[in-house]
Write a protein that holds these residues in place. Structure first.
Motif, PDB file in Angstrom:
ATOM      1  N   THR A  84      37.970  49.779  49.190  1.00 43.47           N
ATOM      2  CA  THR A  84      38.486  49.154  50.171  1.00 43.47           C
ATOM      3  C   THR A  84      37.285  48.214  50.712  1.00 43.47           C
ATOM      4  N   GLY A  85      37.279  47.150  51.361  1.00 37.74           N
ATOM      5  CA  GLY A  85      36.511  46.193  51.888  1.00 37.74           C
ATOM      6  C   GLY A  85      37.295  44.710  51.986  1.00 37.74           C
ATOM      7  N   GLY A  86      36.450  43.697  51.751  1.00 39.28           N
ATOM      8  CA  GLY A  86      36.824  42.481  52.113  1.00 39.28           C
ATOM      9  C   GLY A  86      37.505  41.723  51.037  1.00 39.28           C
ATOM     10  N   ILE A  87      37.250  42.179  49.861  1.00 38.93           N
ATOM     11  CA  ILE A  87      37.792  41.375  48.784  1.00 38.93           C
ATOM     12  C   ILE A  87      39.106  41.489  48.150  1.00 38.93           C
ATOM     13  N   ASN A  88      39.763  40.158  48.113  1.00 39.54           N
ATOM     14  CA  ASN A  88      41.282  40.190  47.725  1.00 39.54           C
ATOM     15  C   ASN A  88      41.159  40.054  46.343  1.00 39.54           C
ATOM     16  N   SER A 137      41.957  37.637  43.947  1.00 41.05           N
ATOM     17  CA  SER A 137      41.855  36.084  43.640  1.00 41.05           C
ATOM     18  C   SER A 137      40.643  35.552  42.648  1.00 41.05           C
ATOM     19  N   ASP A 138      40.905  34.618  41.881  1.00 40.76           N
ATOM     20  CA  ASP A 138      39.925  34.214  41.076  1.00 40.76           C
ATOM     21  C   ASP A 138      38.577  33.499  41.661  1.00 40.76           C
ATOM     22  N   LYS A 139      38.991  33.311  42.974  1.00 35.34           N
ATOM     23  CA  LYS A 139      38.057  32.390  43.664  1.00 35.34           C
ATOM     24  C   LYS A 139      36.583  33.296  43.923  1.00 35.34           C
ATOM     25  N   TYR A 140      36.851  34.765  43.731  1.00 38.26           N
ATOM     26  CA  TYR A 140      35.592  35.567  44.008  1.00 38.26           C
ATOM     27  C   TYR A 140      34.799  35.469  42.451  1.00 38.26           C
ATOM     28  N   LEU A 141      35.545  34.988  41.407  1.00 37.86           N
ATOM     29  CA  LEU A 141      34.668  34.866  40.184  1.00 37.86           C
ATOM     30  C   LEU A 141      34.291  33.434  39.729  1.00 37.86           C
ATOM     31  N   LYS A 142      35.374  32.428  40.064  1.00 39.70           N
ATOM     32  CA  LYS A 142      35.205  30.980  39.683  1.00 39.70           C
ATOM     33  C   LYS A 142      34.750  30.290  40.703  1.00 39.70           C
TER      34      LYS A 142
END
Length: 469
Positions: A222-226, A228-233
């Motif tokens: 759990t946490g804040g990360i969804n 979504s590719d925006k966390y990688l790119k």
């Protein structure tokens, strides 16, 4: 004739809403605002109230499902005197609000940013033997979603049950084509409060902001990360998204699974059974290393996570460090933060310099002057978009989860946080916070008050409009 009938119906509906506001309005300021809207905006005021203004704590949506789980015998509170009883009130408060006692014997691992987080998540998913439970506010198509699709197909072929909940508004862009693929390979998938007329239309403003993954009832995230590719790119205009997640192995993972199962009952009307937990875990129980899961939402009698943050701040003796992109607090948290700072506690806020929503950013900045004047230190993180929701205090207690410091998280969203009474984790989060502060821009009160009047005007607009975001 029809005009008279319409006016009569309108008067009856308007009077019933006025009566409801007077009887069940949660806050005088909001009640007055809605009364003025109803009288000043015929029809439109009523429509907006039904859409955005109803007191969900009075008109509960999922009370029936919560009762199904809460009718179980309540376990006794153990380890309540941990750390010389300093957090006795916090533990008791969280237990009364969320019904989960603190647990020992958990293995905790902090995950920073998307690459590390998703590598760890996929490793856990690959190891699934019985079932995978996944719940996200934002589930976007892209490389990550396609990789998950392939993994789901593989695990289902091995006999693993995969269940997925996505928020109907947060994941609004999720295509029918992708959803069809999920169903075709055997994923049990449901949308949380999808946008449609009828019962759920009146709950459009109440979203499920939780991010939960549970594998076999034993390993959870759990946490804040969804998803979504925006966390990688990264994202055009914002750069890379920075965020924090938490991997849990042990009894706390089973509690997160229960949060998922509660939401699953709402979306599917199917009651799931918990997986029997192993008698021992790899990590030996330590009485002063506790984790307490706190799930809150608009159906609860009290704003559980707002009260959790409030108590952590008020309990702080030496410092309270907060990382959050959306710090739009109510009067209780404003006073708590100011009081802590004025009484000598080192209070620091770390906020993203770049914003994914300009109006929300204006609202966040509108509180900076009063915070700085009270001695609260504010740092603007310049590298990409900082999306973490972290609170750490006194090298002992910390929180990682989905809840922001705003009215939406406290009053309108379904959220979940892990509260850790754990010195090693607290010190790790403190060190990470201070390292981020070193590369951030600290605001200075004497300089900030000289900002142009145009910025102050924008901040005022953002503050007025903040309840809508």
């Amino acid at each position: 004739m029809w005009t008279s009938i319409f006016i009569g119906i309108y008067v009856i509906v308007a009077l019933s809403i006025v009566l409801s506001i007077l009887l069940y309005g949660a806050k005088p300021s909001k009640s007055l605002a809605w009364l003025l809207a109803i009288f000043a905006l015929p029809v439109g005021g009523i429509f907006l109230y039904l859409l955005l203004g109803r007191n969900r704590r009075k008109y509960k949506l999922i009370q029936q499902e919560k009762d199904l789980f809460n009718n179980q015998p309540k376990p006794s509170l153990e380890h309540i005197d941990v750390f010389d009883g300093k957090y006795k009130k916090l533990i008791t408060l969280n237990y009364e609000n969320a019904q989960f006692p603190p647990t020992t014997g958990n293995e905790l691992h902090i995950l920073k940013d998307g690459k590390t987080t998703f590598e760890t998540i996929f490793k856990a998913l690959e190891s699934a033997k019985q079932r995978i439970h996944i719940q996200y506010y934002i589930f976007e198509e892209g490389d990550l979603a396609n990789r998950l699709l392939d993994l789901f197909e593989k695990k289902i072929a091995q006999g693993v049950v995969v269940r997925l909940i996505y928020d109907g508004i947060g994941s609004f862009s999720l295509s029918k084509k992708y959803l069809k693929k999920l169903i075709e390979i055997g994923v049990e998938v449901y949308s949380f409060l999808p946008f449609k007329f009828g019962r759920y239309f009146y709950s459009l403003n109440f979203r499920n902001h939780r991010k939960i993954i549970v594998v076999d009832g034993e390993v959870a995230f759990t946490g804040g990360i969804n998803v979504s590719d925006k966390y990688l790119k990264g994202q055009v205009g914002l750069g890379k998204w920075h965020d924090m997640h938490l991997r849990l192995v042990g009894p706390a993972a089973a509690q997160l699974d229960q949060v998922f199962m509660t939401d699953w009952y709402l979306v599917s009307t199917k009651l799931l059974e918990a997986i029997e937990q192993p008698k021992s875990y790899a990590k030996q129980p330590v009485s002063n290393e506790l984790v307490q899961i706190v799930a809150g939402g608009p159906d609860d009698d009290f704003p559980a996570l707002e009260q959790t943050y409030f108590t952590i701040i008020n309990t702080a003796k030496n410092y309270i460090y907060i990382t959050n992109p959306y710090i739009i607090p109510g009067q209780a948290l404003i006073r708590a933060l100011q009081t802590a700072a004025l009484s000598g506690v080192d209070v620091r806020l770390l906020v993203s310099e770049k914003a994914d929503n300009k109006v929300v950013s204006w609202s966040v900045h509108s509180y900076f002057e009063m915070f700085l004047k009270a001695g609260i230190k504010i740092y603007l993180f310049p590298d990409g978009f900082l999306h973490s929701k972290i609170m750490v205090s006194d090298d002992t207690v910390s929180s990682i989860g989905t809840a922001n410091l705003d009215d939406r998280s406290f009053e309108q969203n379904y959220e979940v946080n892990a509260i850790m009474y754990h010195k090693q984790i607290a010190k790790q989060l403190k060190e990470d916070f201070l390292n981020d502060c070193k590369i951030s821009n600290e605001l200075v009160y004497n300089d900030f008050v000289k900002r142009p009047w145009s910025k102050k005007l924008k901040e005022g607009v953002g503050r007025v409009l903040s309840p809508l975001f």
